[in-house]
Design a protein around this motif. Sequence first.
Motif, PDB file in Angstrom:
ATOM      1  N   GLY A 172       0.822  -1.211   0.000  1.00 56.94           N
ATOM      2  CA  GLY A 172       0.000   0.000   0.000  1.00 56.94           C
ATOM      3  C   GLY A 172       0.855   1.260   0.000  1.00 56.94           C
ATOM      4  N   ALA A 173       1.945   1.213   0.768  1.00 53.76           N
ATOM      5  CA  ALA A 173       2.839   2.365   0.854  1.00 53.76           C
ATOM      6  C   ALA A 173       3.485   2.627  -0.504  1.00 53.76           C
ATOM      7  CB  ALA A 173       3.917   2.112   1.905  1.00 53.76           C
ATOM      8  N   LEU A 174       3.923   1.542  -1.168  1.00 49.38           N
ATOM      9  CA  LEU A 174       4.560   1.709  -2.479  1.00 49.38           C
ATOM     10  C   LEU A 174       3.558   2.183  -3.520  1.00 49.38           C
ATOM     11  CD1 LEU A 174       6.989  -1.345  -2.472  1.00 49.38           C
ATOM     12  CD2 LEU A 174       7.656   1.045  -2.795  1.00 49.38           C
ATOM     13  N   GLU A 175       2.306   1.717  -3.399  1.00 45.29           N
ATOM     14  CA  GLU A 175       1.275   2.198  -4.328  1.00 45.29           C
ATOM     15  C   GLU A 175       1.118   3.710  -4.215  1.00 45.29           C
ATOM     16  OE1 GLU A 175      -2.133  -0.249  -3.557  1.00 45.29           O
ATOM     17  OE2 GLU A 175      -1.551  -1.685  -5.106  1.00 45.29           O
ATOM     18  N   ALA A 176       1.081   4.201  -2.968  1.00 46.15           N
ATOM     19  CA  ALA A 176       0.969   5.646  -2.744  1.00 46.15           C
ATOM     20  C   ALA A 176       2.216   6.362  -3.260  1.00 46.15           C
ATOM     21  CB  ALA A 176       0.779   5.925  -1.255  1.00 46.15           C
ATOM     22  N   GLY A 177       3.386   5.748  -3.030  1.00 46.75           N
ATOM     23  CA  GLY A 177       4.643   6.344  -3.482  1.00 46.75           C
ATOM     24  C   GLY A 177       4.719   6.439  -4.997  1.00 46.75           C
ATOM     25  N   VAL A 178       4.282   5.382  -5.678  1.00 40.44           N
ATOM     26  CA  VAL A 178       4.324   5.366  -7.142  1.00 40.44           C
ATOM     27  C   VAL A 178       3.353   6.400  -7.719  1.00 40.44           C
ATOM     28  CG1 VAL A 178       3.781   3.976  -9.193  1.00 40.44           C
ATOM     29  CG2 VAL A 178       5.138   2.987  -7.338  1.00 40.44           C
ATOM     30  N   ALA A 179       2.155   6.490  -7.131  1.00 39.29           N
ATOM     31  CA  ALA A 179       1.177   7.474  -7.606  1.00 39.29           C
ATOM     32  C   ALA A 179       1.730   8.890  -7.448  1.00 39.29           C
ATOM     33  CB  ALA A 179      -0.141   7.324  -6.834  1.00 39.29           C
ATOM     34  N   ALA A 180       2.381   9.147  -6.304  1.00 38.20           N
ATOM     35  CA  ALA A 180       2.953  10.474  -6.060  1.00 38.20           C
ATOM     36  C   ALA A 180       4.106  10.747  -7.020  1.00 38.20           C
ATOM     37  CB  ALA A 180       3.433  10.575  -4.613  1.00 38.20           C
ATOM     38  N   ALA A 181       4.928   9.737  -7.284  1.00 36.86           N
ATOM     39  CA  ALA A 181       6.052   9.901  -8.215  1.00 36.86           C
ATOM     40  C   ALA A 181       5.536  10.180  -9.625  1.00 36.86           C
ATOM     41  CB  ALA A 181       6.927   8.649  -8.230  1.00 36.86           C
ATOM     42  N   GLN A 182       4.432   9.498  -9.977  1.00 33.90           N
ATOM     43  CA  GLN A 182       3.872   9.705 -11.320  1.00 33.90           C
ATOM     44  C   GLN A 182       3.378  11.141 -11.499  1.00 33.90           C
ATOM     45  OE1 GLN A 182       0.832   6.942 -12.555  1.00 33.90           O
ATOM     46  NE2 GLN A 182       0.781   7.801 -14.625  1.00 33.90           N
ATOM     47  N   TYR A 234      10.340   7.413 -11.437  1.00 34.83           N
ATOM     48  CA  TYR A 234       9.015   6.778 -11.495  1.00 34.83           C
ATOM     49  C   TYR A 234       9.132   5.321 -11.951  1.00 34.83           C
ATOM     50  CZ  TYR A 234       4.678   5.204 -13.578  1.00 34.83           C
ATOM     51  OH  TYR A 234       3.606   4.435 -13.934  1.00 34.83           O
ATOM     52  N   LEU A 235       9.939   5.089 -12.977  1.00 27.18           N
ATOM     53  CA  LEU A 235      10.099   3.723 -13.498  1.00 27.18           C
ATOM     54  C   LEU A 235      10.676   2.792 -12.428  1.00 27.18           C
ATOM     55  CD1 LEU A 235      11.491   4.404 -17.095  1.00 27.18           C
ATOM     56  CD2 LEU A 235       9.240   3.471 -16.511  1.00 27.18           C
ATOM     57  N   ILE A 236      11.644   3.272 -11.674  1.00 27.59           N
ATOM     58  CA  ILE A 236      12.269   2.451 -10.630  1.00 27.59           C
ATOM     59  C   ILE A 236      11.253   2.122  -9.541  1.00 27.59           C
ATOM     60  CG2 ILE A 236      13.958   2.511  -8.727  1.00 27.59           C
ATOM     61  CD1 ILE A 236      15.869   3.977 -10.719  1.00 27.59           C
ATOM     62  N   LEU A 237      10.529   3.143  -9.078  1.00 25.08           N
ATOM     63  CA  LEU A 237       9.553   2.904  -8.004  1.00 25.08           C
ATOM     64  C   LEU A 237       8.435   1.977  -8.458  1.00 25.08           C
ATOM     65  CD1 LEU A 237       9.380   6.440  -6.377  1.00 25.08           C
ATOM     66  CD2 LEU A 237      10.310   4.355  -5.367  1.00 25.08           C
ATOM     67  N   SER A 238       7.958   2.164  -9.704  1.00 28.51           N
ATOM     68  CA  SER A 238       6.855   1.305 -10.148  1.00 28.51           C
ATOM     69  C   SER A 238       7.346  -0.129 -10.333  1.00 28.51           C
ATOM     70  CB  SER A 238       6.182   1.859 -11.410  1.00 28.51           C
ATOM     71  OG  SER A 238       7.110   2.004 -12.431  1.00 28.51           O
ATOM     72  N   THR A 239       8.621  -0.282 -10.663  1.00 29.17           N
ATOM     73  CA  THR A 239       9.178  -1.638 -10.774  1.00 29.17           C
ATOM     74  C   THR A 239       9.285  -2.295  -9.394  1.00 29.17           C
ATOM     75  OG1 THR A 239      10.429  -0.947 -12.708  1.00 29.17           O
ATOM     76  CG2 THR A 239      11.109  -2.999 -11.662  1.00 29.17           C
ATOM     77  N   ILE A 240       9.685  -1.511  -8.389  1.00 29.98           N
ATOM     78  CA  ILE A 240       9.751  -2.050  -7.027  1.00 29.98           C
ATOM     79  C   ILE A 240       8.363  -2.537  -6.597  1.00 29.98           C
ATOM     80  CG2 ILE A 240      10.270  -1.561  -4.577  1.00 29.98           C
ATOM     81  CD1 ILE A 240      12.247   0.601  -5.550  1.00 29.98           C
ATOM     82  N   LEU A 241       7.354  -1.705  -6.867  1.00 26.05           N
ATOM     83  CA  LEU A 241       5.967  -2.069  -6.515  1.00 26.05           C
ATOM     84  C   LEU A 241       5.554  -3.363  -7.199  1.00 26.05           C
ATOM     85  CD1 LEU A 241       3.112  -1.573  -5.342  1.00 26.05           C
ATOM     86  CD2 LEU A 241       2.662  -0.081  -7.301  1.00 26.05           C
ATOM     87  N   ARG A 242       5.807  -3.440  -8.507  1.00 27.68           N
ATOM     88  CA  ARG A 242       5.398  -4.626  -9.262  1.00 27.68           C
ATOM     89  C   ARG A 242       6.084  -5.875  -8.718  1.00 27.68           C
ATOM     90  NH1 ARG A 242       7.289  -3.661 -14.382  1.00 27.68           N
ATOM     91  NH2 ARG A 242       8.837  -5.299 -14.050  1.00 27.68           N
ATOM     92  N   SER A 243       7.352  -5.706  -8.427  1.00 29.45           N
ATOM     93  CA  SER A 243       8.137  -6.832  -7.924  1.00 29.45           C
ATOM     94  C   SER A 243       7.629  -7.294  -6.557  1.00 29.45           C
ATOM     95  CB  SER A 243       9.593  -6.379  -7.852  1.00 29.45           C
ATOM     96  OG  SER A 243      10.450  -7.442  -7.692  1.00 29.45           O
ATOM     97  N   VAL A 244       7.283  -6.328  -5.693  1.00 34.68           N
ATOM     98  CA  VAL A 244       6.753  -6.671  -4.370  1.00 34.68           C
ATOM     99  C   VAL A 244       5.417  -7.375  -4.500  1.00 34.68           C
ATOM    100  CG1 VAL A 244       5.795  -5.656  -2.260  1.00 34.68           C
ATOM    101  CG2 VAL A 244       8.008  -4.878  -3.092  1.00 34.68           C
ATOM    102  N   LYS A 245       4.588  -6.875  -5.417  1.00 34.77           N
ATOM    103  CA  LYS A 245       3.256  -7.498  -5.640  1.00 34.77           C
ATOM    104  C   LYS A 245       3.402  -8.939  -6.126  1.00 34.77           C
ATOM    105  CE  LYS A 245      -0.072  -3.844  -6.653  1.00 34.77           C
ATOM    106  NZ  LYS A 245      -0.656  -3.037  -7.756  1.00 34.77           N
TER     107      LYS A 245
END
Lengths: 212, 132
Positions: free
Chosen positions: A153-163, A198-209
């Motif tokens: 959830g935290a990474l989802e919020a982080g990725v949205a903010a980065a976007q 943004y690409l790095i953070l969204s990749t971290i999120l995807r990987s965690v998911k």
Amino acid sequence: MNLDVQGMLKVFDAIGETMAAHKEYLTELDSAIGDADHGINMNRGFHKVHDKLSAGSYTDLGALFKDVGMTLMGNVGGASGPLYGTFFMRMSTKLAGRQDVDTVSLADAMEEGLKGIVALGKAQLQDKTMVDALTPAVEALKKASDNGVDLCGALEAGVAAAQSGMESTIPLVARKGRASYLGERSAGHQDPGATSIYLILSTILRSVKESS
Amino acid sequence: MNAILVVSHSAEAARGIVAIASQMAGERVGIAACGGTDDGELGTSVPSILSALEGLLETSDGVLVIPDLGSAVLAARTAKDLLGERAGRVLIADGPVLEGTLMASVEASVGAGLDRLAAVVDETRGLRKLQE
């Protein structure tokens, strides 16, 4: 769930794949306002990170992040080398001795990494740099951390903010780096550094998911 | 005596500039070249700048770093920070890399301090090649 050493190794492999897949895209963004090498440099740097991490064996995230930082510093080539290198090196100081990260420790480490980038590059918000994507992302992570949100959830919020931070760079006039030489002509283009954040953070999120 | 480190995106450019400066300043001044990524691509490498600085600091009072472009400045600044306590013996100059290195090398050969060397590099910005 927490992200452990094995999970983090997968994250960096995934970031390497993302950089390879977006090499042309990042370079194209950089050719509009920079020196057309961001995609090539990031791809080269994370390819080397993959080699370095594959050759090592890690029991703590501090050592892992330190190797990532030093490898990027020696192999990226452009300004992103010292900036991303410093980011991961500073994160490593917070992750030393840790076997895994949760929202609180990741937010804390990323905040430290951001401080390193700002101290080195001296960029402020709205200078049209990676800081415009990373600052809101770190703020979102810190907020999630304060509210006891899980890592996903935290990474989802982080990725949205980065976007939204990344998209906010489009109308800005660059005040740092090579793009600042263009003055007003830098407006209308999305910043490549904010995009790679943004690409790095969204990749971290995807990987965690994927691993949860 | 202070030493000089030229940091360029190209290893060949850094070496060439150092060759010209060494001929002008003589062998007493330590002048080193650092350029390219760890794989020899165009760019700069923090670890390679760090090891060049460590080498020069062993035989000199301080080191003036002369970088070619903005990203070389960031790499030099990062390497300097990694030196810890020795960082105080390193100064990064801002000015034309070739002319600055030549003039600073000559100045270093007569024992000038780091601040003076950095000022000399800055001043070479106004050097004219065509005399009216």
